[in-house]
Design an enzyme around this catalytic site. Structure first.
Site, PDB file in Angstrom:
ATOM      1  N   ASP A 222       0.824  -1.279   0.128  1.00 46.22           N
ATOM      2  CA  ASP A 222      -0.023  -0.009   0.223  1.00 46.22           C
ATOM      3  C   ASP A 222       1.048   1.136  -0.016  1.00 46.22           C
ATOM      4  OD1 ASP A 222      -2.237  -1.543   0.557  1.00 46.22           O
ATOM      5  OD2 ASP A 222      -1.684  -1.761   2.439  1.00 46.22           O
ATOM      6  N   ASP A 261      -1.678  -2.757  -4.738  1.00 48.29           N
ATOM      7  CA  ASP A 261      -2.564  -3.167  -3.636  1.00 48.29           C
ATOM      8  C   ASP A 261      -3.605  -1.728  -3.294  1.00 48.29           C
ATOM      9  OD1 ASP A 261      -3.822  -4.706  -1.762  1.00 48.29           O
ATOM     10  OD2 ASP A 261      -2.093  -4.855  -0.441  1.00 48.29           O
ATOM     11  N   ASP A 265      -4.534   1.676   3.814  1.00 46.81           N
ATOM     12  CA  ASP A 265      -5.190   0.511   4.373  1.00 46.81           C
ATOM     13  C   ASP A 265      -5.062   0.786   6.129  1.00 46.81           C
ATOM     14  OD1 ASP A 265      -5.985  -0.581   2.419  1.00 46.81           O
ATOM     15  OD2 ASP A 265      -4.868  -2.380   2.450  1.00 46.81           O
ATOM     16  N   ARG A 320     -13.895   0.144  -2.788  1.00 47.35           N
ATOM     17  CA  ARG A 320     -13.280   0.300  -1.519  1.00 47.35           C
ATOM     18  C   ARG A 320     -13.052   2.030  -1.158  1.00 47.35           C
ATOM     19  NH1 ARG A 320      -8.793  -4.695  -0.745  1.00 47.35           N
ATOM     20  NH2 ARG A 320     -10.490  -6.264  -1.441  1.00 47.35           N
TER      21      ARG A 320
END
Length: 442
Positions: A222, A261, A265, A320
């Site tokens: 990330d 990715d 996060d 997301r």
């Protein structure tokens, strides 16, 4: 105040390629500056009271209390890592000048001896390997084992561990990182502001034959991950895939060779995070809050993952924004601009408690507002005061009417109190589009 200026040298790259873990550094000089007032110096600004979950309890001050010996200006990846390591967890301020390229060597330079991608493809071709076994038990000498070793080399190079009590801030309009992965892991009190992040490109994605009926390529890294940390403020940053959007990635076994990715996060019991005035753009799996439904993960995450998103621009994303498990997430005054590949914005996952209020959504023709919410697990949602294409819209009612097989219950079970000014949703697009992202702070 003395500002230390750290620069790396070519010997750093050579040392990394040789497997050396030491950084070769040079302190090139200092410059004197008058001691700033905390109200004016952006590097010493702290999160305002009541500004989201990161204001809870002790609040978030980052490195605002840093003394002169712990203020650094960096221009290289080696210099940045050296500044992070200096002084332990004493308050520090790291100022980033220009774009720092953390990609370093090309992918071939990270490859372990004996690793060949063509051999990997031949070995795990579904026609040969099948689709019922994972690659997890493959020995170190196998193509998968060599891929793991190669991935570990890249991992060590592009990840940077952020210590507690740190402020990282970009100078001017063009500061940021290319290919970096900031690890805010197991620490408290971090501020990251005014930086552009171009997503890391995973050189060695893993093939998982069992991920969906067709298998999938899964990647790591990330741009930033908040892992078990508390009191983190991410403000006025821009996250993007930059020169390597998914549309440029190749396909193997009939599946996209996914090398990205997440952009941000928040996982493993992280708590008290505020993300404000950022731009999240041109990405697939953008923000994950809570990374698993498993019992082990639940034991860590339940009661944590308290996150606020406000005045962010989510542009041309697929999904997301965020996907939520367990957390009490407050999302207000954000602008969501969907592109042609749009899937959903809010993912409603295991035991999530999402409050989504006073947001604005701009959807292209033919994309229904019913897709804004995506139900993964049974969890109630509070959604009020939202606008879609300039029209007041009850997101829950639209979703439940058009997708009755995924009916969502109303009422997240809590009421956010840590908010500053709440703007009218109809005014959010003009406000956020002109003020969010890196380069806006002066």
């Amino acid at each position: 105040m003395n500002t230390q200026v750290w620069h790396g040298h070519a010997t750093v790259r050579a040392a990394v390629l040789a497997g050396c873990t030491a950084l070769v550094l040079s302190l090139t000089g200092t410059t004197a500056q008058a001691a700033p007032s905390h109200g004016r110096d952006l590097a010493r600004q702290t999160l305002a009271a009541n500004d989201g979950w990161a204001a809870y309890g002790t609040g978030t001050t980052g490195g605002a209390a840093a003394d002169a010996d712990h203020v650094y200006t960096v221009t290289t990846w080696a210099g940045f890592k050296a500044a992070l390591a200096a002084g332990g967890s004493a308050p520090k301020i790291i100022k980033v000048r220009g774009t720092i390229d953390a990609d370093g060597p090309d992918c071939a330079s990270f490859a372990a001896p004996g690793y060949e991608f063509d051999t990997y493809l031949k070995t795990y071709d579904p026609a040969v390997w099948g689709r019922t076994r994972t690659l997890d038990a493959e020995p170190d000498s196998s193509p998968e084992g060599l891929r793991r070793a190669s991935a570990a080399r890249q991992d060590a190079y592009i990840k940077a561990n952020i210590p507690a009590n740190t402020t990282i801030i970009g100078l001017g309009r063009d500061a940021g990182f290319k290919g970096a992965s900031l690890q805010i892991k197991g620490v408290d009190n971090v501020i990251v502001r005014n930086l552009t992040f171009e997503s890391p490109l995973d050189c060695f994605p893993q093939w998982d034959p069992t991920d969906t009926a067709d298998g999938n390529w899964n990647s790591e890294y990330d741009s930033a991950v908040v892992y078990g940390s508390t009191h983190v403020w991410m403000d006025h940053n821009t996250f993007t895939d930059g020169e390597h959007p998914d549309s440029t990635l190749p396909t193997y076994y009939g599946r996209i060779y996914q090398q990205h990715d997440g952009e941000l996060d928040i996982v493993k019991g992280a708590d008290y995070v505020t993300a404000s005035w950022n731009v999240f753009a041109d990405h697939d799996k953008t923000i994950l809050i809570g990374n698993s439904d498993s019992a082990a993960t639940a034991a860590v995450d339940r009661g944590h993952l308290k996150v606020t998103f406000h005045h962010n621009l989510f542009r041309n994303l697929i999904e997301r924004a965020p996907r939520v498990r367990f957390g009490q997430v407050d999302s207000y005054n954000n602008h969501f601009v969907a592109g042609e590949d749009y899937s959903y914005s809010y993912g409603i996952g295991m035991e999530s408690q999402l409050v989504a209020e006073h947001n604005a959504f701009t959807l292209p023709e033919g994309v229904s507002a019913a897709r804004i919410l995506k139900k993964w697990k049974e969890a109630p949602v509070t959604a009020a005061g939202n606008y879609v294409n300039g029209v007041p819209t009850d997101l829950l009612a639209v979703h439940n009417a058009e997708i009755p097989g995924e009916t969502l219950a109303s009422g997240a079970g809590w009421t956010p109190t840590l908010r500053t000014k709440v703007d009218r949703a109809v005014a959010v697009p003009a406000l956020v589009d002109h003020r969010a992202g890196a380069g806006r702070l002066h």
